[in-house]
Scaffold this motif. Sequence first.
Motif, PDB file in Angstrom:
ATOM      1  N   LYS A   7       8.462  35.129  -1.758  1.00 41.90           N
ATOM      2  CA  LYS A   7       8.428  36.130  -2.833  1.00 41.90           C
ATOM      3  C   LYS A   7       9.788  36.803  -3.001  1.00 41.90           C
ATOM      4  CE  LYS A   7       4.710  38.337  -1.284  1.00 41.90           C
ATOM      5  NZ  LYS A   7       3.591  39.315  -1.211  1.00 41.90           N
ATOM      6  N   GLY A   8      10.491  37.001  -1.900  1.00 42.93           N
ATOM      7  CA  GLY A   8      11.772  37.680  -1.945  1.00 42.93           C
ATOM      8  C   GLY A   8      12.857  36.906  -2.669  1.00 42.93           C
ATOM      9  N   ARG A   9      12.756  35.592  -2.673  1.00 40.83           N
ATOM     10  CA  ARG A   9      13.808  34.801  -3.342  1.00 40.83           C
ATOM     11  C   ARG A   9      13.308  34.087  -4.595  1.00 40.83           C
ATOM     12  NH1 ARG A   9      13.899  29.283  -1.394  1.00 40.83           N
ATOM     13  NH2 ARG A   9      12.355  28.897   0.238  1.00 40.83           N
ATOM     14  N   LEU A  10      12.114  34.470  -5.058  1.00 43.64           N
ATOM     15  CA  LEU A  10      11.540  33.782  -6.212  1.00 43.64           C
ATOM     16  C   LEU A  10      12.301  34.075  -7.496  1.00 43.64           C
ATOM     17  CD1 LEU A  10       9.327  31.829  -6.924  1.00 43.64           C
ATOM     18  CD2 LEU A  10       7.753  33.751  -7.203  1.00 43.64           C
ATOM     19  N   ASP A  11      12.720  35.342  -7.698  1.00 46.53           N
ATOM     20  CA  ASP A  11      13.479  35.683  -8.904  1.00 46.53           C
ATOM     21  C   ASP A  11      14.774  34.884  -8.986  1.00 46.53           C
ATOM     22  OD1 ASP A  11      11.553  37.462  -9.639  1.00 46.53           O
ATOM     23  OD2 ASP A  11      12.846  39.233  -9.659  1.00 46.53           O
ATOM     24  N   GLY A  12      15.502  34.840  -7.861  1.00 52.01           N
ATOM     25  CA  GLY A  12      16.759  34.104  -7.841  1.00 52.01           C
ATOM     26  C   GLY A  12      16.550  32.613  -8.059  1.00 52.01           C
ATOM     27  N   ALA A  13      15.507  32.063  -7.452  1.00 50.08           N
ATOM     28  CA  ALA A  13      15.218  30.637  -7.617  1.00 50.08           C
ATOM     29  C   ALA A  13      14.843  30.329  -9.058  1.00 50.08           C
ATOM     30  CB  ALA A  13      14.093  30.228  -6.670  1.00 50.08           C
ATOM     31  N   THR A  14      14.092  31.231  -9.675  1.00 48.89           N
ATOM     32  CA  THR A  14      13.692  31.023 -11.074  1.00 48.89           C
ATOM     33  C   THR A  14      14.890  31.110 -12.000  1.00 48.89           C
ATOM     34  OG1 THR A  14      11.517  31.982 -10.604  1.00 48.89           O
ATOM     35  CG2 THR A  14      12.179  31.846 -12.908  1.00 48.89           C
ATOM     36  N   GLN A  15      15.785  32.073 -11.756  1.00 51.06           N
ATOM     37  CA  GLN A  15      16.974  32.210 -12.584  1.00 51.06           C
ATOM     38  C   GLN A  15      17.855  30.969 -12.460  1.00 51.06           C
ATOM     39  OE1 GLN A  15      18.617  36.102 -12.446  1.00 51.06           O
ATOM     40  NE2 GLN A  15      20.566  35.541 -13.369  1.00 51.06           N
ATOM     41  N   ALA A  16      17.982  30.455 -11.242  1.00 54.34           N
ATOM     42  CA  ALA A  16      18.771  29.232 -11.038  1.00 54.34           C
ATOM     43  C   ALA A  16      18.108  28.042 -11.729  1.00 54.34           C
ATOM     44  CB  ALA A  16      18.915  28.958  -9.546  1.00 54.34           C
ATOM     45  N   ALA A  17      16.773  27.978 -11.654  1.00 50.11           N
ATOM     46  CA  ALA A  17      16.052  26.880 -12.291  1.00 50.11           C
ATOM     47  C   ALA A  17      16.224  26.918 -13.806  1.00 50.11           C
ATOM     48  CB  ALA A  17      14.573  26.941 -11.927  1.00 50.11           C
ATOM     49  N   LEU A  18      16.164  28.115 -14.398  1.00 49.19           N
ATOM     50  CA  LEU A  18      16.347  28.247 -15.849  1.00 49.19           C
ATOM     51  C   LEU A  18      17.758  27.862 -16.270  1.00 49.19           C
ATOM     52  CD1 LEU A  18      14.482  31.569 -16.759  1.00 49.19           C
ATOM     53  CD2 LEU A  18      13.967  29.284 -17.619  1.00 49.19           C
ATOM     54  N   VAL A  73      10.676  31.404 -24.996  1.00 47.08           N
ATOM     55  CA  VAL A  73       9.268  31.002 -24.907  1.00 47.08           C
ATOM     56  C   VAL A  73       8.717  31.281 -23.510  1.00 47.08           C
ATOM     57  CG1 VAL A  73       7.688  29.016 -24.984  1.00 47.08           C
ATOM     58  CG2 VAL A  73       9.432  29.294 -26.755  1.00 47.08           C
ATOM     59  N   PHE A  74       9.583  31.166 -22.498  1.00 49.79           N
ATOM     60  CA  PHE A  74       9.150  31.389 -21.114  1.00 49.79           C
ATOM     61  C   PHE A  74       8.848  32.859 -20.819  1.00 49.79           C
ATOM     62  CE2 PHE A  74      11.508  27.341 -20.159  1.00 49.79           C
ATOM     63  CZ  PHE A  74      10.400  26.634 -19.713  1.00 49.79           C
ATOM     64  N   ALA A  75       9.165  33.774 -21.730  1.00 47.69           N
ATOM     65  CA  ALA A  75       8.903  35.188 -21.483  1.00 47.69           C
ATOM     66  C   ALA A  75       7.463  35.570 -21.768  1.00 47.69           C
ATOM     67  CB  ALA A  75       9.833  36.054 -22.336  1.00 47.69           C
ATOM     68  N   SER A  76       6.658  34.644 -22.282  1.00 44.70           N
ATOM     69  CA  SER A  76       5.260  34.958 -22.538  1.00 44.70           C
ATOM     70  C   SER A  76       4.497  35.095 -21.234  1.00 44.70           C
ATOM     71  CB  SER A  76       4.627  33.894 -23.442  1.00 44.70           C
ATOM     72  OG  SER A  76       4.906  32.610 -22.973  1.00 44.70           O
ATOM     73  N   ALA A 114      13.775  35.663 -16.349  1.00 44.51           N
ATOM     74  CA  ALA A 114      13.497  35.178 -14.989  1.00 44.51           C
ATOM     75  C   ALA A 114      12.441  35.983 -14.238  1.00 44.51           C
ATOM     76  CB  ALA A 114      14.796  35.106 -14.185  1.00 44.51           C
ATOM     77  N   PRO A 115      12.491  37.328 -14.244  1.00 46.94           N
ATOM     78  CA  PRO A 115      11.460  38.059 -13.495  1.00 46.94           C
ATOM     79  C   PRO A 115      10.047  37.806 -14.015  1.00 46.94           C
ATOM     80  CG  PRO A 115      13.332  39.475 -13.979  1.00 46.94           C
ATOM     81  CD  PRO A 115      13.522  38.227 -14.776  1.00 46.94           C
ATOM     82  N   ARG A 116       9.901  37.696 -15.341  1.00 44.38           N
ATOM     83  CA  ARG A 116       8.580  37.423 -15.902  1.00 44.38           C
ATOM     84  C   ARG A 116       8.127  36.020 -15.525  1.00 44.38           C
ATOM     85  NH1 ARG A 116       6.412  40.733 -19.577  1.00 44.38           N
ATOM     86  NH2 ARG A 116       5.252  39.050 -20.567  1.00 44.38           N
ATOM     87  N   LEU A 117       9.035  35.059 -15.643  1.00 43.93           N
ATOM     88  CA  LEU A 117       8.668  33.685 -15.321  1.00 43.93           C
ATOM     89  C   LEU A 117       8.445  33.513 -13.827  1.00 43.93           C
ATOM     90  CD1 LEU A 117       8.176  30.799 -16.266  1.00 43.93           C
ATOM     91  CD2 LEU A 117      10.639  30.372 -16.074  1.00 43.93           C
ATOM     92  N   SER A 118       9.192  34.238 -13.005  1.00 43.10           N
ATOM     93  CA  SER A 118       9.022  34.090 -11.557  1.00 43.10           C
ATOM     94  C   SER A 118       7.638  34.566 -11.123  1.00 43.10           C
ATOM     95  CB  SER A 118      10.105  34.860 -10.798  1.00 43.10           C
ATOM     96  OG  SER A 118       9.945  36.255 -10.929  1.00 43.10           O
ATOM     97  N   ALA A 119       7.110  35.605 -11.793  1.00 39.87           N
ATOM     98  CA  ALA A 119       5.754  36.053 -11.476  1.00 39.87           C
ATOM     99  C   ALA A 119       4.736  34.972 -11.825  1.00 39.87           C
ATOM    100  CB  ALA A 119       5.440  37.338 -12.236  1.00 39.87           C
ATOM    101  N   VAL A 120       4.980  34.296 -12.943  1.00 34.00           N
ATOM    102  CA  VAL A 120       4.099  33.210 -13.363  1.00 34.00           C
ATOM    103  C   VAL A 120       4.202  32.036 -12.391  1.00 34.00           C
ATOM    104  CG1 VAL A 120       3.670  31.533 -15.199  1.00 34.00           C
ATOM    105  CG2 VAL A 120       4.236  33.891 -15.780  1.00 34.00           C
ATOM    106  N   LEU A 121       5.432  31.675 -12.035  1.00 35.48           N
ATOM    107  CA  LEU A 121       5.629  30.550 -11.127  1.00 35.48           C
ATOM    108  C   LEU A 121       5.140  30.873  -9.722  1.00 35.48           C
ATOM    109  CD1 LEU A 121       9.151  29.285 -12.278  1.00 35.48           C
ATOM    110  CD2 LEU A 121       6.910  28.324 -12.824  1.00 35.48           C
ATOM    111  N   ALA A 147      -2.139  22.777 -16.971  1.00 37.70           N
ATOM    112  CA  ALA A 147      -2.335  24.044 -17.666  1.00 37.70           C
ATOM    113  C   ALA A 147      -1.006  24.645 -18.118  1.00 37.70           C
ATOM    114  CB  ALA A 147      -3.083  25.028 -16.763  1.00 37.70           C
ATOM    115  N   PHE A 148       0.001  24.603 -17.234  1.00 33.53           N
ATOM    116  CA  PHE A 148       1.300  25.177 -17.574  1.00 33.53           C
ATOM    117  C   PHE A 148       1.944  24.457 -18.754  1.00 33.53           C
ATOM    118  CE2 PHE A 148       3.224  28.348 -14.620  1.00 33.53           C
ATOM    119  CZ  PHE A 148       2.063  28.678 -13.955  1.00 33.53           C
ATOM    120  N   THR A 149       1.934  23.135 -18.714  1.00 31.71           N
ATOM    121  CA  THR A 149       2.582  22.380 -19.789  1.00 31.71           C
ATOM    122  C   THR A 149       1.866  22.598 -21.108  1.00 31.71           C
ATOM    123  OG1 THR A 149       3.141  20.717 -18.129  1.00 31.71           O
ATOM    124  CG2 THR A 149       3.496  20.112 -20.416  1.00 31.71           C
ATOM    125  N   SER A 150       0.539  22.573 -21.079  1.00 30.83           N
ATOM    126  CA  SER A 150      -0.228  22.809 -22.296  1.00 30.83           C
ATOM    127  C   SER A 150       0.068  24.198 -22.858  1.00 30.83           C
ATOM    128  CB  SER A 150      -1.728  22.666 -22.008  1.00 30.83           C
ATOM    129  OG  SER A 150      -2.036  21.372 -21.534  1.00 30.83           O
TER     130      SER A 150
END
Length: 265
Positions: A59-70, A149-152, A186-193, A216-219
Motif C-alpha cells: 500500500k505504501g508504494r502503490l501510488d508511486g508504482a501507479t504513477q510509473a505505470a501510467l 479516463v483512468f480518473a473515473s 495516479a492516486p485515484r487509479l492506485s486505489a482502484v488497482l 471487469a476492468f477492461t470492460s
Amino acid sequence: MAGPEGVAVFPPLDDAEVVAALEALAKRHRGASGLGMQVLGMVGGSAEALLEKLPAAVKGRLDGATQAALTGAFTAAARSRGVVADRADWLNTALATAMGAAGGFGGLPGALAELPVTVTVLLRAIQGIAYEHGFDPADEAVRLDCIEVFASAGPMRVDDGAEAGFLAARVTVTGQSLNALIAKVAPRLSAVLGQKLAAQAAPVLGAVAGAAINYAFTSYYQEMARVNFGLKRLARERGLDEGNLREELRARITAKGRGRIAGKG
C-alpha cells in the motif's frame, strides 16, 4: 454566450437527438460498474475491505508504482500504434483477461508484475476508442484525454458522475501538464488497482479471480472511454459547448444514481 457581468449562459438543450444521445451515454456510464460489482460478490467483502487486505509495504508504494505505470504506458501505448493495429473491444478484453489469470496464478507478486502491462493494454484500448470516434491519438490533447479516463471511480465502486474522469477540467498541453495530470490521476487509479491486487491475491481463487477482475476492468474502462469520446464527438458534430454538455450529462447520471439509492430505501 455571455450574460450579465461576463457569466456564461447556455441556451436550453431542446434538440431531441442530442438529448437522446446524452441519455444513451448516461445509461452506458451507469451500467459500466456491473461486472466489477459481481467480482466483489465473488471474492467477498467490499472495495474498502479489499484494500485493507494488502500488506502495508505494498500500500505504501502503490501510488508511486501507479504513477510509473501510467508514465510508461503513455509512451508504450503510443509507440505501439505504429506496429499493432487497433483491436476490437472483445480482443482487448480477452488479452487482459488472460493476463489477469496469469497474474492471479502467481499471487500478489504475479499481480504486481502484471499491473504495468495491464495499464498499457488498457491505455492502448482507450486510444483505439478515441480514434474510432474521430480523434487522433497522436495529438497530445487527445492523449491527455485518454489518461483522464483512468480518473473515473473504477469498476468496483459506484460512480455517481460527480468525480468522473471525463468531467475533469482541461489541462494546458505541455510536458509539465502531462506530469501534473498523471500525478492527479495516479492516486485515484492506485486505489482502484489496490482493489484489483488484493482480489487477485485472495486465497483459493487465484487465476480465476485474476481473469474475472481484468475482464471487469477492461470492460469498464472501455465503456468510460466510449462515454468520454462519445460526448466529445457529440459536441464537435453539433457545434455545442463541450463543458455545457458535460454538465448536462453529469446531471443525468447523478439524478438516476440518486433515484436508485432512494428506491433502495
